[in-house]
Design a protein around this motif. Sequence first.
Motif, PDB file in Angstrom:
ATOM      1  N   ASP A 153       0.816  -1.219   0.000  1.00 24.15           N
ATOM      2  CA  ASP A 153       0.000   0.000   0.000  1.00 24.15           C
ATOM      3  C   ASP A 153       0.852   1.272   0.000  1.00 24.15           C
ATOM      4  O   ASP A 153       0.338   2.362   0.277  1.00 24.15           O
ATOM      5  CB  ASP A 153      -0.948  -0.004   1.209  1.00 24.15           C
ATOM      6  CG  ASP A 153      -0.202  -0.143   2.527  1.00 24.15           C
ATOM      7  OD1 ASP A 153       1.052  -0.112   2.505  1.00 24.15           O
ATOM      8  OD2 ASP A 153      -0.859  -0.281   3.577  1.00 24.15           O
ATOM      9  N   TYR A 154       2.120   1.104  -0.267  1.00 25.89           N
ATOM     10  CA  TYR A 154       3.041   2.239  -0.400  1.00 25.89           C
ATOM     11  C   TYR A 154       3.140   3.089   0.870  1.00 25.89           C
ATOM     12  O   TYR A 154       3.400   4.294   0.820  1.00 25.89           O
ATOM     13  CB  TYR A 154       2.644   3.127  -1.587  1.00 25.89           C
ATOM     14  CG  TYR A 154       2.684   2.388  -2.904  1.00 25.89           C
ATOM     15  CD1 TYR A 154       3.884   2.201  -3.587  1.00 25.89           C
ATOM     16  CD2 TYR A 154       1.512   1.858  -3.448  1.00 25.89           C
ATOM     17  CE1 TYR A 154       3.912   1.504  -4.787  1.00 25.89           C
ATOM     18  CE2 TYR A 154       1.535   1.159  -4.645  1.00 25.89           C
ATOM     19  CZ  TYR A 154       2.742   0.984  -5.303  1.00 25.89           C
ATOM     20  OH  TYR A 154       2.769   0.290  -6.478  1.00 25.89           O
ATOM     21  N   THR A 155       2.969   2.441   2.007  1.00 24.50           N
ATOM     22  CA  THR A 155       3.071   3.171   3.272  1.00 24.50           C
ATOM     23  C   THR A 155       4.402   2.888   3.983  1.00 24.50           C
ATOM     24  O   THR A 155       4.651   3.430   5.050  1.00 24.50           O
ATOM     25  CB  THR A 155       1.923   2.778   4.210  1.00 24.50           C
ATOM     26  OG1 THR A 155       1.975   1.363   4.433  1.00 24.50           O
ATOM     27  CG2 THR A 155       0.577   3.153   3.593  1.00 24.50           C
ATOM     28  N   GLY A 156       5.183   2.034   3.432  1.00 30.46           N
ATOM     29  CA  GLY A 156       6.461   1.680   4.052  1.00 30.46           C
ATOM     30  C   GLY A 156       7.268   0.822   3.115  1.00 30.46           C
ATOM     31  O   GLY A 156       7.039   0.819   1.896  1.00 30.46           O
ATOM     32  N   TYR A 157       8.179   0.044   3.674  1.00 34.77           N
ATOM     33  CA  TYR A 157       9.092  -0.722   2.849  1.00 34.77           C
ATOM     34  C   TYR A 157       9.199  -2.166   3.348  1.00 34.77           C
ATOM     35  O   TYR A 157       8.981  -2.467   4.517  1.00 34.77           O
ATOM     36  CB  TYR A 157      10.490  -0.071   2.857  1.00 34.77           C
ATOM     37  CG  TYR A 157      10.459   1.333   2.339  1.00 34.77           C
ATOM     38  CD1 TYR A 157      10.491   1.602   0.978  1.00 34.77           C
ATOM     39  CD2 TYR A 157      10.358   2.403   3.228  1.00 34.77           C
ATOM     40  CE1 TYR A 157      10.430   2.898   0.501  1.00 34.77           C
ATOM     41  CE2 TYR A 157      10.295   3.706   2.763  1.00 34.77           C
ATOM     42  CZ  TYR A 157      10.331   3.951   1.400  1.00 34.77           C
ATOM     43  OH  TYR A 157      10.253   5.236   0.932  1.00 34.77           O
TER      44      TYR A 157
END
Length: 382
Positions: A153-157
């Motif tokens: 969800d492109y909130t972290g890695y």
Amino acid sequence: MKLKKFFAGVLAAAMMLTVGATAAFATTPEYTTTPDNVDLGIMKNYKVEKGTAPKEDFTFSVTYKADKSKPYGTYTQPEASKSKTASFDSNMDAKVDAHQASLGIKISDFELPAGPGKYCFEIKENVPTNKTPGVTYDETTRYLVITVAHNDDYTGYVYYAQLFDDSYTPGTSIKNGQSAGVKVLGNNAFTNTYTANNVVISKDIKGSLSDLAAKFNFKVKLTVADTKNANQYVGAKVVHSDDTAVTVGTVWSISAKDSEDGWYDVKLGRNDQLELENLPEGVIVTVKETDGNEYTVSQNPSDISSKNANTSYAKIGTFTENTATVNATVGAVNGSIGFVNTKEGTPDMGVVLDNAPYIAMLAIVAIGGVALMLNKRRRDEE
């Protein structure tokens, strides 16, 4: 027609079963995400083949390789991740499986920047100049490759970690990032081995005038190999003794070269043995017979069969006759130091008498016998 439909149905069912079984028994995907704060399981194996290895800390250098990396922005390796240690806190006996300790490497050690990238770290063991006696060190190179990617969800890695041998070659870019090289399991990253040998000291008695029940006194000393220190050794264990005053299981220390102490006493008779284990290559064994002046003392010229292991050990050492001493250096195989005491001589054969009276008596008897025969013949002729 019905038969054709039947076989078609069987074929379709078989294909579905095959696909289902493949999915059910598929292996875990090769690339799995790794939390950044857990131990990656990169291990040091310590394989003890013979004897008892001393406790030791093995250190490793971890170096960022910019030429094999595709970082996000500018990256500089933090000082904290440049050195790691695998600690073995107690002495280790020989066993089939290796003793293990982790290098304790975690992804968070490297403080990677926020953004997708690929980072390569070279890991090598710091081999000491003065190696621990009996230890063969692993001098191979490993490459730890960490890939950073966005999560779903492109909130972290998320992080992917893989260990390679020294043939690792990076991909040309992040997009075409499949690397080349042989992958290495973390639990088989580095392996050191330890081995040591046995030495058996034996006694034999020979000669027509020897006392086969006699016991002879010896002094034994163990000395470190050249350039080594006494604290690098565990010590030698007594694994067989025909001298009841020497207890099996006792550990004898290995002394410094300049030490006047470290002598052990042992008493051996005919066919007696003392056997020591855990002597790494290079240790000097000095054995001195301190009595038996009435005997000729020599070194056994042959290999000796160990009572403890029921195998033949190769003769080692140089014998000095005037001091009845053998100085031997432990080699790459089990060794034997044998002493032979011999006592020969000319035994007394009894009282020696003058033979002349007996010879005269025999001559008189012979003359008398001849005279009787002649007298008898003369009478017969008359």
